[in-house]
Design a protein around this motif. Sequence first.
Motif, mmCIF file in Angstrom:
data_model
loop_
_atom_site.group_PDB
_atom_site.id
_atom_site.type_symbol
_atom_site.label_atom_id
_atom_site.label_comp_id
_atom_site.label_asym_id
_atom_site.label_seq_id
_atom_site.Cartn_x
_atom_site.Cartn_y
_atom_site.Cartn_z
ATOM 1 N N GLY A 97 -30.015 -12.291 1.926
ATOM 2 C CA GLY A 97 -29.275 -11.661 0.708
ATOM 3 C C GLY A 97 -29.146 -10.120 1.362
ATOM 4 N N PHE A 98 -29.897 -10.027 2.191
ATOM 5 C CA PHE A 98 -29.076 -8.103 2.573
ATOM 6 C C PHE A 98 -29.058 -8.363 4.382
ATOM 7 C CE2 PHE A 98 -32.629 -8.434 -0.303
ATOM 8 C CZ PHE A 98 -32.732 -7.709 -1.254
ATOM 9 N N LEU A 99 -27.545 -8.731 4.412
ATOM 10 C CA LEU A 99 -27.040 -8.108 5.589
ATOM 11 C C LEU A 99 -25.916 -7.031 5.581
ATOM 12 C CD1 LEU A 99 -25.930 -12.338 6.695
ATOM 13 C CD2 LEU A 99 -27.484 -10.454 7.785
ATOM 14 N N ARG A 100 -25.952 -6.337 6.364
ATOM 15 C CA ARG A 100 -24.774 -5.147 6.191
ATOM 16 C C ARG A 100 -24.010 -5.356 6.463
ATOM 17 N NH1 ARG A 100 -29.146 -2.656 9.850
ATOM 18 N NH2 ARG A 100 -30.086 -1.122 8.727
ATOM 19 N N PRO A 101 -23.643 -4.862 6.070
ATOM 20 C CA PRO A 101 -21.084 -4.885 5.830
ATOM 21 C C PRO A 101 -21.168 -5.485 7.235
ATOM 22 C CG PRO A 101 -21.700 -2.857 4.339
ATOM 23 C CD PRO A 101 -23.062 -3.395 5.915
ATOM 24 N N ALA A 102 -19.597 -6.730 7.498
ATOM 25 C CA ALA A 102 -19.234 -6.533 8.399
ATOM 26 C C ALA A 102 -19.012 -5.458 9.316
ATOM 27 C CB ALA A 102 -18.062 -7.707 8.269
ATOM 28 N N SER A 103 -18.652 -3.873 9.229
ATOM 29 C CA SER A 103 -18.310 -3.641 9.660
ATOM 30 C C SER A 103 -19.169 -2.836 10.567
ATOM 31 C CB SER A 103 -17.330 -2.360 8.833
ATOM 32 O OG SER A 103 -18.055 -1.929 7.917
ATOM 33 N N LEU A 104 -20.411 -3.379 10.168
ATOM 34 C CA LEU A 104 -21.386 -2.282 10.532
ATOM 35 C C LEU A 104 -21.939 -3.492 11.808
ATOM 36 C CD1 LEU A 104 -23.137 -0.562 8.179
ATOM 37 C CD2 LEU A 104 -21.715 0.278 9.740
ATOM 38 N N ARG A 105 -22.430 -4.983 10.717
ATOM 39 C CA ARG A 105 -22.672 -5.917 12.062
ATOM 40 C C ARG A 105 -21.826 -6.374 13.355
ATOM 41 N NH1 ARG A 105 -22.386 -8.372 7.455
ATOM 42 N NH2 ARG A 105 -21.102 -10.436 8.075
ATOM 43 N N TYR A 106 -20.218 -5.728 12.975
ATOM 44 C CA TYR A 106 -19.936 -6.322 13.916
ATOM 45 C C TYR A 106 -19.097 -4.731 14.808
ATOM 46 C CZ TYR A 106 -18.993 -11.138 11.542
ATOM 47 O OH TYR A 106 -19.905 -12.084 10.892
ATOM 48 N N GLU A 107 -19.841 -3.874 14.934
ATOM 49 C CA GLU A 107 -19.357 -3.179 15.451
ATOM 50 C C GLU A 107 -18.832 -3.475 16.894
ATOM 51 O OE1 GLU A 107 -20.171 1.588 15.936
ATOM 52 O OE2 GLU A 107 -21.764 1.015 15.304
ATOM 53 N N TYR A 108 -20.311 -4.031 17.351
ATOM 54 C CA TYR A 108 -19.762 -4.359 18.808
ATOM 55 C C TYR A 108 -19.658 -5.735 19.595
ATOM 56 C CZ TYR A 108 -22.614 -0.269 19.019
ATOM 57 O OH TYR A 108 -23.110 1.346 18.887
ATOM 58 N N GLY A 109 -19.033 -6.423 18.321
ATOM 59 C CA GLY A 109 -18.495 -7.530 18.431
ATOM 60 C C GLY A 109 -19.223 -8.675 17.932
ATOM 61 N N LYS A 110 -18.633 -9.608 17.559
ATOM 62 C CA LYS A 110 -19.920 -11.208 16.379
ATOM 63 C C LYS A 110 -20.416 -11.741 16.890
ATOM 64 C CE LYS A 110 -15.080 -11.201 13.757
ATOM 65 N NZ LYS A 110 -14.246 -12.325 12.853
ATOM 66 N N GLU A 111 -20.745 -11.271 18.365
ATOM 67 C CA GLU A 111 -21.397 -11.612 19.041
ATOM 68 C C GLU A 111 -22.315 -11.329 20.022
ATOM 69 O OE1 GLU A 111 -19.906 -15.662 20.862
ATOM 70 O OE2 GLU A 111 -18.944 -16.049 18.899
ATOM 71 N N ASP A 112 -22.609 -9.955 19.463
ATOM 72 C CA ASP A 112 -23.722 -9.460 20.397
ATOM 73 C C ASP A 112 -25.310 -9.699 19.501
ATOM 74 O OD1 ASP A 112 -23.410 -6.878 22.433
ATOM 75 O OD2 ASP A 112 -25.101 -6.662 20.486
ATOM 76 N N PRO A 113 -26.289 -9.856 20.832
ATOM 77 C CA PRO A 113 -27.202 -10.491 20.584
ATOM 78 C C PRO A 113 -28.154 -9.498 20.215
ATOM 79 C CG PRO A 113 -27.213 -10.552 23.065
ATOM 80 C CD PRO A 113 -25.844 -10.434 22.160
ATOM 81 N N ASP A 114 -27.979 -8.222 20.619
ATOM 82 C CA ASP A 114 -28.803 -6.408 20.559
ATOM 83 C C ASP A 114 -28.402 -6.305 19.223
ATOM 84 O OD1 ASP A 114 -30.127 -6.930 22.800
ATOM 85 O OD2 ASP A 114 -28.642 -5.272 23.877
ATOM 86 N N SER A 115 -27.271 -6.626 18.944
ATOM 87 C CA SER A 115 -26.756 -5.972 17.119
ATOM 88 C C SER A 115 -26.645 -6.687 16.289
ATOM 89 C CB SER A 115 -25.442 -6.439 17.264
ATOM 90 O OG SER A 115 -24.320 -5.095 18.105
ATOM 91 N N TYR A 116 -27.659 -8.296 16.623
ATOM 92 C CA TYR A 116 -27.826 -9.130 15.738
ATOM 93 C C TYR A 116 -29.740 -8.948 15.079
ATOM 94 C CZ TYR A 116 -29.985 -14.011 13.515
ATOM 95 O OH TYR A 116 -30.537 -14.572 13.294
ATOM 96 N N ALA A 117 -30.514 -8.166 16.330
ATOM 97 C CA ALA A 117 -31.368 -8.289 16.128
ATOM 98 C C ALA A 117 -31.792 -6.734 16.087
ATOM 99 C CB ALA A 117 -32.585 -8.013 17.529
ATOM 100 N N ASP A 118 -30.989 -5.806 15.978
ATOM 101 C CA ASP A 118 -30.747 -4.267 15.817
ATOM 102 C C ASP A 118 -30.771 -4.263 14.473
ATOM 103 O OD1 ASP A 118 -32.772 -3.910 18.213
ATOM 104 O OD2 ASP A 118 -31.370 -3.743 19.192
ATOM 105 N N SER A 119 -29.521 -3.944 14.365
ATOM 106 C CA SER A 119 -28.222 -3.579 13.348
ATOM 107 C C SER A 119 -27.457 -4.423 12.212
ATOM 108 C CB SER A 119 -27.854 -3.212 13.783
ATOM 109 O OG SER A 119 -26.792 -3.235 14.470
ATOM 110 N N TRP A 120 -27.917 -6.038 12.228
ATOM 111 C CA TRP A 120 -27.734 -6.953 11.114
ATOM 112 C C TRP A 120 -28.209 -7.179 9.565
ATOM 113 C CZ3 TRP A 120 -24.335 -12.553 12.067
ATOM 114 C CH2 TRP A 120 -23.889 -12.334 12.811
#
Length: 213
Positions: free
Chosen positions: A68-91
């Motif tokens: 319930g505390f995910l960031r908006p899609a524009s921030l989560r998917y800044e580097y694509g929808k399947e970027d594992p580093d983004s998932y770890a650091d900024s989702w």
Amino acid sequence: MHFEPITWERLARTLAAHADGLEPADGGAWLRVGVDGAPAARPEEAAAHLAEALRARGRPVLTVSTGGFLRPASLRYEYGKEDPDSYADSWFDTGALWREVFRPLEAGGSGRVLPDLWDPGTDRATRSPYQVLPEGGVLILHGPLLLGQWFPFDLGIHLSLSPGALRRRTEEGERWTLPAFARYEDEVAPAGRADAVVRADDPRRPAWTGLGA
């Protein structure tokens, strides 16, 4: 690390009894528990078992999911929808979790917790009302990658999966997240930070280290 077989129900009762003997580390009025685990380990189910056991002991409980505390899609998917580093650091919006969940439960806090902030389905704010956790109550926060954020847990439980079990139990469309969990193991070593580690390779037959792992 030695693991002993246990049932989810007995695990929950044991942890609840242990929690009853804990005092919040900051001297406040609320206990904060983290149930850390990849989605494949089903941390929400372990959190529900623990919440039920705590309520049976007369403790008010508020369960919160990091989902319930995910960031908006524009921030989560800044580097694509399947970027594992983004998932770890900024989702996950860790700043919002600190502001809306943990700070109200600090010593002298209001106890007013926001149970969720963002709906990833609509990509809009949930506008959920605040919930007041009475003094003496227990917060249970569950979700992945929790133990590397310096959240002030008074009790931390890590649900561990072997690499093979993690791959088998992760849905095919979510396997792009696996490098994020490998990195979490390497950089954070969550088993060493947790108060108890539960091996959940077989969801029907958990095993754990006991407390003080």
